[in-house]
Scaffold this motif. Structure first.
Motif, short mmCIF file in Angstrom:
data_model
loop_
_atom_site.label_atom_id
_atom_site.label_comp_id
_atom_site.label_asym_id
_atom_site.label_seq_id
_atom_site.Cartn_x
_atom_site.Cartn_y
_atom_site.Cartn_z
N TYR A 156 -35.20 29.10 -0.98
CA TYR A 156 -34.63 30.24 -0.28
C TYR A 156 -33.57 29.74 0.69
O TYR A 156 -33.85 28.93 1.57
N ASN A 157 -32.35 30.24 0.53
CA ASN A 157 -31.27 29.97 1.47
C ASN A 157 -30.90 31.29 2.14
O ASN A 157 -31.52 32.32 1.88
N ILE B 18 -32.76 30.12 -5.31
CA ILE B 18 -32.56 29.31 -6.51
C ILE B 18 -33.90 29.12 -7.21
O ILE B 18 -34.86 28.65 -6.60
N ALA C 139 -24.78 28.02 -5.75
CA ALA C 139 -25.42 28.43 -4.50
C ALA C 139 -24.65 27.87 -3.30
O ALA C 139 -24.46 28.57 -2.30
N GLN C 140 -24.20 26.64 -3.41
CA GLN C 140 -23.43 26.03 -2.31
C GLN C 140 -22.14 26.82 -2.08
O GLN C 140 -21.76 27.05 -0.93
N SER D 227 -35.31 25.07 -12.67
CA SER D 227 -35.25 25.17 -14.13
C SER D 227 -36.64 25.09 -14.76
O SER D 227 -36.87 25.67 -15.82
N LYS E 282 -32.12 19.31 -4.55
CA LYS E 282 -32.92 19.74 -5.69
C LYS E 282 -34.39 19.70 -5.28
O LYS E 282 -34.86 18.73 -4.71
N SER F 191 -26.72 25.57 -10.89
CA SER F 191 -27.26 26.54 -9.93
C SER F 191 -27.04 26.10 -8.48
O SER F 191 -26.69 26.91 -7.64
N ARG F 192 -27.22 24.82 -8.21
CA ARG F 192 -27.03 24.35 -6.83
C ARG F 192 -25.56 24.37 -6.42
O ARG F 192 -25.22 24.68 -5.28
N THR G 222 -29.02 33.11 -0.92
CA THR G 222 -29.42 32.87 -2.31
C THR G 222 -30.90 32.48 -2.43
O THR G 222 -31.50 32.00 -1.47
N ILE H 106 -30.53 33.22 -8.40
CA ILE H 106 -29.81 32.34 -9.32
C ILE H 106 -30.83 31.69 -10.26
O ILE H 106 -31.69 30.94 -9.83
#
Length: 146
Positions: free
Chosen positions: A37-38, A43, A19-20, A46, A31, A15-16, A41, A7
């Motif tokens: 890394y999830n 992220i 991702a959620q 920016s 943030k 983005s968050r 996803t 993302i």
């Protein structure tokens, strides 16, 4: 290796939030200044997009991803991506025009679509209202994810 959804987006692109929704968790994603890394996803902060010398790191991340989202918020039409940036990616790309209900206008969407073409995303793009839970829940369907 578990391939994730990459993302990428400028500040305020959601983005968050996206991702959620992809992670299917109620826990807010925090943030951070570094890559996050999830389970499903990755992220990109920016700041990586805002710093040209960090672009090579974003490009390298495609090795760990099965697909990338290029987020473009309609409320801020600042040019965040370099022209044709998407051309160097060898994984499927999806342009995502993000907005909040109050910011939506057809004119802004048309500008965002032109910006996506300048970035190099010529085909697939979707619009996501970040305030609409139903829209976020169906995002995975549009991304062809399990």
């Amino acid at each position: 290796m578990n391939k994730r959804l990459l993302i990428i987006g400028p500040k305020g692109s959601g983005s968050r939030i996206i991702a959620q929704a992809v992670e299917q968790t109620d826990k807010p994603i925090r943030k951070v200044a570094n890559l996050l890394y999830n389970k499903k996803t990755i992220i990109v902060p920016s700041q990586y997009l805002e710093s040209p010398w960090m672009h090579k790191h974003i490009i390298a991340l495609q090795q760990e991803a099965h697909q990338a989202l290029f987020l473009l918020p309609i409320q801020s039409m600042k040019k965040s991506y370099p022209p044709n940036f998407a051309q160097v990616f060898r994984i499927p790309l999806v342009g995502v025009i993000t907005y909040k209900t109050d910011d939506y206008s057809e004119e802004r969407v048309l500008k965002a679509e032109r910006s996506l073409k300048e970035i190099g995303i010529k085909r697939k793009h979707i619009q996501v209202d970040l305030t609409d839970e139903k829209g976020l829940l169906t995002l995975e369907k549009h991304l062809n994810m399990k």
